[in-house]
Scaffold this motif. Structure first.
Motif, short mmCIF file in Angstrom:
data_model
loop_
_atom_site.label_atom_id
_atom_site.label_comp_id
_atom_site.label_asym_id
_atom_site.label_seq_id
_atom_site.Cartn_x
_atom_site.Cartn_y
_atom_site.Cartn_z
N PRO A 165 0.80 -1.23 0.00
CA PRO A 165 0.00 0.00 0.00
C PRO A 165 0.83 1.28 0.00
CG PRO A 165 0.01 -0.99 2.18
CD PRO A 165 0.64 -1.99 1.26
N SER A 166 2.06 1.23 0.46
CA SER A 166 2.85 2.46 0.58
C SER A 166 3.83 2.68 -0.57
CB SER A 166 3.61 2.47 1.91
OG SER A 166 4.47 1.35 1.99
N THR A 167 3.86 1.77 -1.54
CA THR A 167 4.79 1.93 -2.66
C THR A 167 4.45 3.18 -3.47
OG1 THR A 167 5.18 -0.45 -2.83
CG2 THR A 167 5.67 0.88 -4.77
N GLY A 168 5.42 4.06 -3.65
CA GLY A 168 5.22 5.27 -4.42
C GLY A 168 4.45 6.37 -3.73
N VAL A 169 4.18 6.20 -2.44
CA VAL A 169 3.40 7.19 -1.69
C VAL A 169 4.35 8.22 -1.07
CG1 VAL A 169 1.86 7.49 0.29
CG2 VAL A 169 1.54 5.56 -1.25
N HIS A 187 -8.24 -1.78 16.58
CA HIS A 187 -9.68 -2.03 16.67
C HIS A 187 -10.05 -3.48 16.37
CE1 HIS A 187 -10.44 2.53 16.01
NE2 HIS A 187 -10.22 2.24 17.27
N GLY A 188 -9.05 -4.36 16.22
CA GLY A 188 -9.33 -5.78 16.19
C GLY A 188 -9.11 -6.50 14.89
N ALA A 189 -8.76 -5.81 13.81
CA ALA A 189 -8.56 -6.50 12.53
C ALA A 189 -7.23 -7.25 12.53
CB ALA A 189 -8.59 -5.51 11.38
N ALA A 190 -7.21 -8.41 11.89
CA ALA A 190 -5.96 -9.07 11.57
C ALA A 190 -5.46 -8.45 10.27
CB ALA A 190 -6.16 -10.57 11.40
N VAL A 191 -4.28 -7.84 10.29
CA VAL A 191 -3.77 -7.11 9.14
C VAL A 191 -2.60 -7.87 8.53
CG1 VAL A 191 -2.79 -4.94 8.30
CG2 VAL A 191 -4.48 -4.91 10.16
N LEU A 192 -2.71 -8.15 7.25
CA LEU A 192 -1.62 -8.78 6.50
C LEU A 192 -1.27 -7.85 5.35
CD1 LEU A 192 0.17 -11.31 5.90
CD2 LEU A 192 -1.68 -12.11 4.43
N MET A 193 -0.03 -7.41 5.29
CA MET A 193 0.36 -6.49 4.24
C MET A 193 1.74 -6.83 3.71
SD MET A 193 1.04 -2.94 6.37
CE MET A 193 1.80 -2.07 5.00
N SER A 194 1.98 -6.48 2.45
CA SER A 194 3.27 -6.73 1.84
C SER A 194 3.99 -5.42 1.62
CB SER A 194 3.10 -7.47 0.51
OG SER A 194 2.40 -6.66 -0.43
N THR A 195 5.32 -5.50 1.54
CA THR A 195 6.13 -4.30 1.32
C THR A 195 7.49 -4.69 0.77
OG1 THR A 195 6.98 -2.27 2.36
CG2 THR A 195 7.12 -4.29 3.64
#
Length: 278
Positions: A165-169, A187-195
């Protein structure tokens, strides 16, 4: 940094069990894109997938949300409890911000007052209030990415999956995006992100490093650094160039033998793991 004028209300529903993937493999024809990958990501934690181009990050995220055929198993929430932001921000450029919100909201059964209040909270937190009539394709890169995040969060997902999500930002938008991602986890979400950014991975609760579709390293950032064998030193003249890499105007060099060295970073350890990989 933009301050949130519309705080996002917390999700008070009971947490779901940990999401888990076991022995995932994915093939595209003769190419093995993902090779026996297992991981879990509980509610309230950010799990980061790190790797270079072609490492298998996007394939893993698509496998988790059910967009590709896999060998292995994924224990995930139902589709209506998953928020997915693909590379490219996950919005429609020829629709306005409000039209994007209405389209995604309608797909999840959100309409009327409930949709308006949820959208105001998310778009306000992202600094996107007041741009509802603007085409998404006319937003800046950072605003476009934050819109994609808001759309992925619109229905209060239990599992939030974000592909780079942060590429080029720009730096300011990157800070704002990280604040919103952290809020989602709180707030309770399971967050999976790539970078591809190692410094981002250092903020995560857990990290999985991929190389050519295989798991190279996994654990918390602290565990991964602590488990690195040998020692690393900063130097201007490497003794073994094959075990050294550029760092600013100098080098970092890895010595497999125990010894006194400089404090290792997560980036150092990822490079060492790559050097040790067959």
């Amino acid at each position: 940094v933009h301050r949130c004028r519309f705080p996002i209300p917390p999700d008070t529903r009971p947490w779901r069990p940990t999401v888990r993937a076991d022995h995932l493999s994915v093939r595209y024809g003769a190419t093995l894109a993902l090779d026996d990958v297992s991981l879990d990501f509980p509610p309230g934690r950010i799990t980061m997938v790190v790797g270079g181009d072609g490492a298998g990050k996007t394939t893993l995220l698509r496998a988790i949300v059910g967009l590709v055929t896999v060998q292995g198993t994924v224990d995930r929430p139902p589709a209506h409890e998953i928020g997915y932001m693909p590379t490219g921000a996950g919005s429609w450029s020829d629709l306005t911000v409000d039209e994007n919100v209405a389209f995604i909201g309608g797909a999840y059964g959100l309409r009327g007052v409930a949709l308006r209040e949820r959208a105001e909270a998310l778009l306000g937190a992202a600094g996107l209030d007041g741009v509802g009539d603007r085409l998404a394709g006319h937003l800046s890169g950072g605003m476009h990415t934050k819109l994609g995040f808001c759309l992925a969060m619109l229905h209060r997902p239990r599992l939030l999956v974000l592909d780079e999500p942060s590429t080029g930002v720009d730096p300011v938008s990157r800070v704002e995006l990280w604040r919103m991602i952290s809020d989602a986890a709180v707030h309770g979400a399971a967050v999976l992100m790539s970078t591809t950014y190692i410094d981002e991975a250092e903020r995560a609760g857990s990290v999985i490093v991929l190389q050519e579709g295989r798991v190279l390293l996994s654990g918390t950032p602290e565990e991964i650094v602590a488990a690195c064998p040998g020692h690393i030193v900063a130097t201007d003249h490497p003794q073994r160039p094959e075990l050294a890499w550029h760092d600013g105007d100098g080098y970092r060099e890895w010595f497999p033998e125990p010894g006194d060295g400089d404090a290792a970073t997560l980036e150092d350890v990822c490079i060492v793991a790559s050097l040790r990989s067959p």
